[in-house]
Design a protein around this motif. Structure first.
Motif, mmCIF file in Angstrom:
data_model
loop_
_atom_site.group_PDB
_atom_site.id
_atom_site.type_symbol
_atom_site.label_atom_id
_atom_site.label_comp_id
_atom_site.label_asym_id
_atom_site.label_seq_id
_atom_site.Cartn_x
_atom_site.Cartn_y
_atom_site.Cartn_z
ATOM 1 N N SER A 346 0.833 -1.203 0.000
ATOM 2 C CA SER A 346 0.000 0.000 0.000
ATOM 3 C C SER A 346 0.869 1.254 0.000
ATOM 4 N N THR A 347 0.253 2.398 -0.317
ATOM 5 C CA THR A 347 0.999 3.667 -0.279
ATOM 6 C C THR A 347 1.430 3.977 1.161
ATOM 7 N N TYR A 348 0.514 3.746 2.107
ATOM 8 C CA TYR A 348 0.797 4.051 3.511
ATOM 9 C C TYR A 348 0.571 2.829 4.389
ATOM 10 N N GLY A 349 1.368 2.738 5.433
ATOM 11 C CA GLY A 349 1.129 1.746 6.474
ATOM 12 C C GLY A 349 0.918 2.490 7.780
ATOM 13 N N VAL A 350 -0.144 2.138 8.493
ATOM 14 C CA VAL A 350 -0.447 2.807 9.765
ATOM 15 C C VAL A 350 -0.344 1.773 10.877
ATOM 16 N N SER A 351 0.255 2.140 12.008
ATOM 17 C CA SER A 351 0.318 1.183 13.109
ATOM 18 C C SER A 351 -0.026 1.839 14.440
ATOM 19 N N LEU A 352 -0.497 0.997 15.355
ATOM 20 C CA LEU A 352 -0.838 1.472 16.695
ATOM 21 C C LEU A 352 -0.411 0.426 17.709
ATOM 22 N N THR A 353 0.383 0.838 18.690
ATOM 23 C CA THR A 353 0.746 -0.060 19.787
ATOM 24 C C THR A 353 0.750 0.766 21.065
ATOM 25 N N GLY A 364 7.108 -2.251 32.419
ATOM 26 C CA GLY A 364 6.536 -1.191 33.258
ATOM 27 C C GLY A 364 5.967 -0.041 32.468
ATOM 28 N N LYS A 365 5.572 -0.279 31.204
ATOM 29 C CA LYS A 365 5.012 0.790 30.367
ATOM 30 C C LYS A 365 3.669 1.234 30.955
ATOM 31 N N PRO A 366 3.536 2.527 31.242
ATOM 32 C CA PRO A 366 2.350 2.997 31.967
ATOM 33 C C PRO A 366 1.073 2.929 31.117
ATOM 34 N N VAL A 367 -0.056 2.875 31.792
ATOM 35 C CA VAL A 367 -1.355 2.942 31.124
ATOM 36 C C VAL A 367 -1.453 4.272 30.372
ATOM 37 N N GLY A 368 -1.878 4.208 29.156
ATOM 38 C CA GLY A 368 -2.067 5.443 28.383
ATOM 39 C C GLY A 368 -0.892 5.778 27.483
ATOM 40 N N LEU A 369 0.195 5.007 27.596
ATOM 41 C CA LEU A 369 1.340 5.243 26.702
ATOM 42 C C LEU A 369 1.043 4.580 25.358
ATOM 43 N N VAL A 370 1.041 5.369 24.301
ATOM 44 C CA VAL A 370 0.670 4.858 22.977
ATOM 45 C C VAL A 370 1.658 5.377 21.930
ATOM 46 N N TYR A 371 2.064 4.481 21.040
ATOM 47 C CA TYR A 371 2.875 4.891 19.894
ATOM 48 C C TYR A 371 2.078 4.650 18.617
ATOM 49 N N LEU A 372 2.069 5.656 17.755
ATOM 50 C CA LEU A 372 1.391 5.566 16.468
ATOM 51 C C LEU A 372 2.445 5.816 15.400
ATOM 52 N N ALA A 373 2.312 5.143 14.272
ATOM 53 C CA ALA A 373 3.272 5.404 13.200
ATOM 54 C C ALA A 373 2.589 5.347 11.846
ATOM 55 N N VAL A 374 3.131 6.135 10.925
ATOM 56 C CA VAL A 374 2.709 6.071 9.523
ATOM 57 C C VAL A 374 3.975 5.926 8.681
ATOM 58 N N ALA A 375 3.970 4.904 7.836
ATOM 59 C CA ALA A 375 5.120 4.692 6.944
ATOM 60 C C ALA A 375 4.690 4.949 5.512
#
Ligand code: ATP
Ligand code: MG
Length: 415
Positions: A346-353, A364-375
């Motif tokens: 695809s043109t773009y890849g989107v991710s959420l973790t 120990g990653k806290p509640v509410g810590l989110v990483y988003l990425a677009v490639a």
């Protein structure tokens, strides 16, 4: 003209049913330029109902009651209206005859208590109710209007949209209160408010901000003789808002962020694929809810367990198994976005973790810590967020912000 709704029913106060009838009526009133300024809810008690109606009549020109028109002892709206208006209740022979006829036709046993539904204040005329037994009542006394409507949805809806609309059209002064919603993403409520500050003091049209999850809505409302003129008044205000907020305005009216995004991608013949962990397919569901999304949405994967991130997306197992890092990690987000883009071509890849809670994650990653990425071809952007809130709020926010990030990447590539 100022209006007030008085909803009658103890079940409303107990939270057993939601006041959807008042909501229906609330949407109708502005179409006739009526200023809906107050709403009361009162239980099935004649004294409190009378008090509520007296207050309503004292401050509003037109009062709508909802419910309490049935034949049973807790249906007290007729009594309340008569008491509040200083009127008497009389038996309306025509209504009574009509009710008896209905019972005969339906082969139902007539009990004299049914005649309660044929009682009306002397100042009232009945409003036909083809979907039930109790008629509505149009009460007019000393310049005040009280309109009583039945509670059951199938009776209320047709009456509100039929005879009540007809009455409002004739008597409400021939104006409309018309709104347009402008939808904004990527800016917080305070930032939006700060940027459009001078507009918030205007009176006609008015501009009011509403914070939504991951976006802000601005409602621009004009009062005018008709919808076309109201639209014409809203137009320059919308132009000013758009010139100040620029790309942050993604749409208006019913246009959702996902719809705006699909339109943008389709227009550019570009495509997107998603790799979801924290949202478990929510972003894919949002995008595919848009009709025609198949022209831009390729597909994606739900990689919830770390092994799946490695197996399907090629995420570095060293990071995933590192006790200090684990799956909630900026580089994992990056590799997920790149991995799904490659997988789906695809043109773009989107991710959420991220960690939606309620407990801390691996490393120990806290509640509410989110990483988003677009490639995309030749680049990847990762964003880190630390949100507070309940699991559902964090997941919803993650979806909205991922779509917002994708939109900003697409727009940046256009420029
Ligand atoms: P009935 O002839 O059935 O007694 P009524 O006019 O007396 O009708 P109520 O007894 O107050 O009305 O309400 C009947 C039903 O209508 C309620 O149980 C509820 O399901 C629905 N209802 C009443 N008021 C509302 C409201 N404001 N919004 C949505 N539903 C309502
Ligand atoms: Mg009832």
């Amino acid at each position: 003209m100022v209006a007030e709704i008085v909803s009658v029913g103890t079940e409303l106060l107990l939270g057993q049913i939601a006041d959807t009838n008042a909501q229906t009526l609330g949407k109708i009133l502005p179409e006739y330029g009526i200023e809906h300024k107050f709403r009361q809810t009162v239980g099935d008690n004649v004294q409190r109902l009378t008090d509520a109606l007296k207050l309503a009549v004292s401050r509003s020109d037109i009062v709508f009651t909802i419910g309490g028109l049935g034949p049973t002892a807790d249906d007290l709206t007729r009594e309340g209206i008569a008491a509040a208006l200083g009127d008497e209740l009389v038996l309306d022979e025509a209504i009574s005859a009509h009710l008896k006829h209905l019972f005969e036709v339906r082969k139902m046993q007539w009990l004299d208590m049914q005649n309660r539904q044929a009682m009306r204040p002397t100042c009232a005329t009945p409003i036909e109710n083809p979907n039930g037994t109790a008629p509505g009542l149009l009460c007019q006394k000393e310049g005040k209007v009280v309109i009583a409507m039945p509670g059951p949805k199938g009776e209320f809806g047709p009456m509100a949209n039929g005879p009540v609309r007809d009455f409002l059209l004739k008597h409400a002064g021939g104006e409309v209160i018309h709104s347009r919603l402008l939808r904004i993403c990527g800016l917080g409520e305070s930032t939006v408010e700060d940027k459009i500050r001078p507009l918030l003091d205007a009176t006609n049209p008015t501009v009011a901000p509403y914070a939504q999850v991951g976006e802000v809505h601005l409602r621009v409302t004009a009062k005018a003789p008709n919808v076309d003129l109201a639209e014409a008044m809203i137009e320059p205000v919308e132009m000013r808002i758009r010139s100040v907020l620029d790309d942050a305005v993604y749409g208006s009216g019913d246009t959702t962020l996902e719809k705006a995004l699909i339109d943008l991608l389709v227009g550019r013949k570009e495509t997107v694929a998603v790799a979801e962990s924290i949202t478990g397919g929510g972003v894919g569901a949002q995008l595919t809810a848009v009709a025609g999304s198949g022209d831009a949405f390729i597909g994606g994967v739900i990689t919830y367990q770390p092994e799946m991130k490695e197996k399907l997306l090629g995420v570095d197992s060293g990071i995933l198994s590192d006790p200090e890092r684990g799956p909630v990690d900026p580089q994992v987000a990056e590799q997920m976005a790149q991995g799904v883009r490659k997988l789906c071509n695809s043109t773009y890849g989107v991710s959420l973790t991220g960690n939606a809670g309620p407990a801390a994650d691996q490393g120990g990653k806290p509640v509410g810590l989110v990483y988003l990425a677009v490639a995309w071809d030749g680049g990847v952007e990762v964003q880190e967020y630390r949100w507070r809130g309940q699991r559902e709020d964090i997941r919803r926010r993650a979806s909205q912000f991922a779509l917002t990030l994708l939109r900003s990447v697409v727009l940046r590539r256009i420029q």
